[in-house]
Design a protein around this motif. Structure first.
Motif, PDB file in Angstrom:
ATOM      1  N   HIS A  66      -1.608   8.470  10.402  1.00  0.00           N
ATOM      2  CA  HIS A  66      -0.369   8.477   9.626  1.00  0.00           C
ATOM      3  C   HIS A  66       0.680   7.507  10.143  1.00  0.00           C
ATOM      4  N   THR A  86       3.520  -3.180   6.387  1.00  0.00           N
ATOM      5  CA  THR A  86       4.251  -1.924   6.538  1.00  0.00           C
ATOM      6  C   THR A  86       5.679  -2.188   6.985  1.00  0.00           C
ATOM      7  N   ARG A  95       0.834  -1.221   0.000  1.00  0.00           N
ATOM      8  CA  ARG A  95       0.000   0.000   0.000  1.00  0.00           C
ATOM      9  C   ARG A  95       0.856   1.254   0.000  1.00  0.00           C
ATOM     10  N   THR A  96       1.927   1.240   0.798  1.00  0.00           N
ATOM     11  CA  THR A  96       2.807   2.407   0.865  1.00  0.00           C
ATOM     12  C   THR A  96       3.506   2.622  -0.469  1.00  0.00           C
ATOM     13  N   ASP A 145       4.450  14.191   2.923  1.00  0.00           N
ATOM     14  CA  ASP A 145       3.852  13.852   1.634  1.00  0.00           C
ATOM     15  C   ASP A 145       4.971  13.728   0.596  1.00  0.00           C
ATOM     16  N   ASN A 146       4.597  13.475  -0.635  1.00  0.00           N
ATOM     17  CA  ASN A 146       5.603  13.222  -1.671  1.00  0.00           C
ATOM     18  C   ASN A 146       6.503  14.419  -1.942  1.00  0.00           C
ATOM     19  N   PRO A 154       8.034   7.997   3.435  1.00  0.00           N
ATOM     20  CA  PRO A 154       7.205   9.062   4.013  1.00  0.00           C
ATOM     21  C   PRO A 154       7.461   9.396   5.481  1.00  0.00           C
ATOM     22  N   SER A 180       2.453   1.689  -3.429  1.00  0.00           N
ATOM     23  CA  SER A 180       1.458   2.141  -4.400  1.00  0.00           C
ATOM     24  C   SER A 180       1.172   3.631  -4.238  1.00  0.00           C
ATOM     25  N   ARG A 181       1.182   4.102  -3.005  1.00  0.00           N
ATOM     26  CA  ARG A 181       0.857   5.504  -2.736  1.00  0.00           C
ATOM     27  C   ARG A 181       2.038   6.439  -2.952  1.00  0.00           C
ATOM     28  N   PHE A 182       3.244   6.022  -2.521  1.00  0.00           N
ATOM     29  CA  PHE A 182       4.387   6.939  -2.501  1.00  0.00           C
ATOM     30  C   PHE A 182       5.495   6.592  -3.495  1.00  0.00           C
TER      31      PHE A 182
END
Length: 202
Positions: free
Chosen positions: A129, A150, A52-53, A78-79, A62, A55-57
């Protein structure tokens, strides 16, 4: 599992782990020595940070951990590297910890003081977060992350301990920060005497 060379700033602050441009962590030992955080994630992708991390970042890490004196700051970025959520952990005498987070600051709440409990993880930060626990150990402890998907960051505060996962071992000492991959569904922490650390994951 990896450790990183801390980045020392002129004001005495040390960046222990970071993916932010300009202060990106670099692996300090093992076969991945010399790889930046972004290069490390590029090599292992979701196996390191979690599906998931990743895919997001993507290759951006982060979480930033820094320390100045007895205060450790943990920030979720954030990115673009901007702080989204910030928590500070102050190490007090007698195994107590003062916690102040961004949500508390916005509400004007006072900091909260937590006592470490021997061999029982104490949750001190729980946000959308990241989560942070205090570990104060004098015997072996098994941590199970199987449902979390994670990475886990272990910030050694006092003493030393062996970290064991998936047949790999790493000795971590006070002042070091270790990154444990998302594939490490179980982590055994075996202290040499007394060991105190922060455990953080998203």
């Amino acid at each position: 599992m990896w450790t990183f060379s801390p980045i020392k700033e002129e004001n005495g602050r040390r960046i222990e782990i970071s993916g932010v441009s300009g202060m990106e962590s670099v692996v300090d030992a093992g076969p991945d020595r010399g790889l930046s955080m972004g290069e490390l994630i590029s090599k292992y992708e979701g196996e390191l940070v979690g599906a998931r991390t990743f895919s997001r970042f993507g290759n951006f890490f982060p979480l930033t951990v820094s320390q100045q004196g007895d205060v450790i700051e943990l920030s979720f970025n954030d990115n673009e590297g901007s702080d989204v959520f910030l928590a500070s952990v102050e190490i007090l005498p007698d195994s107590t910890f003062r916690i102040q987070d961004a949500i508390g600051l916005e509400k004007g709440d006072d900091a909260v003081v937590y006592d470490a409990i021997p061999d029982i993880p104490v949750n001190v930060v729980r946000s959308p977060h990241f989560t942070t626990n205090i570990l104060c150990l004098d015997r072996e402890l098994m941590r199970d992350y199987i449902e979390k998907d994670t990475f886990v960051v272990i910030i050694a505060l006092e003493g030393e301990a062996w970290l064991t996962s998936r047949g790999e071992q790493l000795l971590i000492k006070a002042g070091q920060t270790a990154l444990v991959s998302a594939l490490s569904t179980g982590l055994i922490i075996n202290p040499n005497g007394e060991f105190t650390a922060l455990e953080t994951y998203i």
